[in-house]
Design an enzyme around this catalytic site. Structure first.
Site, PDB file in Angstrom:
ATOM      1  N   VAL A  14       0.830  -1.210   0.000  1.00 16.62           N
ATOM      2  CA  VAL A  14       0.000   0.000   0.000  1.00 16.62           C
ATOM      3  C   VAL A  14       0.863   1.257   0.000  1.00 16.62           C
ATOM      4  O   VAL A  14       0.562   2.235  -0.693  1.00 16.62           O
ATOM      5  CB  VAL A  14      -0.967  -0.003   1.204  1.00 16.62           C
ATOM      6  N   ILE A 126     -13.749   2.061  -1.766  1.00 20.72           N
ATOM      7  CA  ILE A 126     -15.138   2.492  -1.567  1.00 20.72           C
ATOM      8  C   ILE A 126     -15.207   3.449  -0.375  1.00 20.72           C
ATOM      9  O   ILE A 126     -14.821   3.078   0.737  1.00 20.72           O
ATOM     10  CB  ILE A 126     -16.074   1.298  -1.302  1.00 20.72           C
ATOM     11  N   GLY A 177      -0.803 -11.167  -5.209  1.00 19.33           N
ATOM     12  CA  GLY A 177      -0.684 -10.155  -4.165  1.00 19.33           C
ATOM     13  C   GLY A 177      -1.987  -9.789  -3.488  1.00 19.33           C
ATOM     14  O   GLY A 177      -2.042  -8.825  -2.722  1.00 19.33           O
ATOM     15  N   LYS A 195     -12.912  -4.464  10.045  1.00 12.93           N
ATOM     16  CA  LYS A 195     -13.571  -3.423   9.251  1.00 12.93           C
ATOM     17  C   LYS A 195     -15.003  -3.201   9.723  1.00 12.93           C
ATOM     18  O   LYS A 195     -15.481  -2.062   9.754  1.00 12.93           O
ATOM     19  CB  LYS A 195     -13.549  -3.808   7.771  1.00 12.93           C
ATOM     20  N   GLY A 293      -5.317  -4.659  -3.194  1.00 14.73           N
ATOM     21  CA  GLY A 293      -4.322  -4.213  -4.162  1.00 14.73           C
ATOM     22  C   GLY A 293      -3.718  -2.876  -3.770  1.00 14.73           C
ATOM     23  O   GLY A 293      -4.361  -2.041  -3.131  1.00 14.73           O
TER      24      GLY A 293
END
Length: 394
Positions: A14, A126, A177, A195, A293
């Site tokens: 990231v 999102i 990945g 989350k 990703g």
């Protein structure tokens, strides 16, 4: 927008994705001034000043935003706490840290007047958190339900669409990945529950510790479940769900669902996430986007960064209401339960049974259970001999 000089912690998938996105857009108001990493000797394909000393970031007077993108939840906690106590605005992508420390982080923000943003921690690209904050900030909200983990969804998509075996689909997710070398966080539901804890704070104002939420993944799924789903024109999806019950209490869970074709998330494929927000009068609204990703998540981090440049902060409106909904696990629902060992036949305390099947290789039961009865059985249900999934009537 004010100019932001970023002190970045972490340069993994990231972190590198964020650097690529910033380089691509070439925004003169956003720059990475220094990056703190664990191993300073590791070769990295980036023309940036690296350090392994956090003080070089915190003591740099030019840095006015801390961005934390590391895997270690406790280290992330120390970084973000130090940033807020130093009155340095921060952005975090560490959902585990937030799931366990979010109440303390809210208090620190109020005490220091310093914002912490973390839209990127839940659902990748999102903007669910900001929408819950700004648009669904009233009592009309009933539930938030969806696929919050792109890695497990990628695996399930390959199984159902391309008839891959579970092991083959998992290896492909790792090679691309989308899944870690140790995929437990993704496939056993922990990533999703972290989350869900964060989303629930913004949706209803209620904090629920992860250990109090029934959390179950897909690691024990077999061909028996896949055949059952196909025979009944359904697909298995790993679903996180928070819902406000008629008595005003909220219930949370993460587990596989046998999803029918008429549901929005039935068609959410590969590494994508899909979230359905349901309200009293606006019925259902669906949000869809990439959830895994480096570049999708990096772009979500950049959105948090630019919001910080305009002094945006979460208001936690639901936390300031006179009555924050209580949490409960007292909820009946229908499940499919498969077992391949007779010793597990009576493990699940069904309140009622509508169907039962037995064979030499495996058996299953369909019936109603109470969520509060499943919670203490989580570890036993993770044995290869059994598998459980919500089986909604519609």
């Amino acid at each position: 927008m004010k100019k932001l000089n970023i002190g970045l912690f972490g340069f993994g998938t990231v972190g590198k994705g964020l650097h690529d996105v910033i380089t691509r857009i070439d925004n003169p108001n956003v720059s990475i001034r220094r990056v703190c990493v664990r191993d300073i000797t590791k070769k990295r394909d980036a023309d940036l000043p690296f350090t392994d000393n956090p003080d070089e970031i915190f003591n740099d007077p030019e840095i006015n935003l801390i961005v934390e993108l590391i895997d270690d939840a406790e280290a992330a906690y120390s970084i973000v706490k130090r940033a807020l106590e130093s009155r340095l605005p921060a952005v975090s992508g560490n959902k585990k840290m937030l799931a366990y420390h979010i109440e303390e982080m809210i208090d620190l923000q109020e005490k220091t007047g310093t914002p912490l943003l973390y839209d990127a921690s839940a659902c990748g690209s999102i903007p669910v958190i900001r929408n819950l904050e700004e648009y669904y900030d009233n009592d009309l909200l009933i539930s938030v339900k969806g696929i919050l983990n792109g890695s497990s969804n990628f695996i399930l998509s390959k199984i159902f669409n391309e008839h891959m075996g579970y092991a083959e689909a998992l290896k492909l997710a790792q090679d691309l990945g989308f899944a870690e070398s140790n995929p437990t966080l993704d496939i056993d539901g922990w990533d999703s529950v972290f989350k869900l804890v964060i989303l629930t704070i913004h949706a209803f104002g209620t904090y629920v510790a992860p250990e109090n939420i029934f959390t179950y993944g897909i690691s024990t799924m077999t061909d028996a479940e896949i055949r059952f789903a196909n025979q009944h024109d359904r697909r298995i999806k790993l679903v996180a769900h928070v819902e406000k019950m008629p008595d005003g209490k909220v219930t949370l869970s993460v587990m596989p669902h046998l999803i029918s074709r008429n549901k929005y998330i039935y068609s959410v494929e590969d590494e994508f996430n899909g979230v359905v927000i349901k309200g009293l009068f606006y019925y259902k609204q669906f949000m869809f986007g990439q959830g895994a990703g480096g570049h999708p998540t990096g772009s979500a981090v950049l959105s948090d960064i630019t919001a910080s440049g305009y002094d945006y902060r979460y208001e936690y409106k639901k936390r300031h209401e006179s009555e924050i909904p209580e949490f409960t696990n007292d909820r009946l629902f229908r499940v499919y339960y498969r077992y391949s060992d007779s010793n597990y036949e009576y493990l699940v305390p069904f309140r009622s049974i509508s169907e039962k099947y037995s064979s030499k290789d495996f058996s299953y039961i369909i019936g109603e259970v109470n969520l509060k009865d499943l919670l203490p059985l989580q570890e036993q249900l993770r044995k290869p001999e059994c598998f459980i999934a919500a089986y909604p009537n519609d």
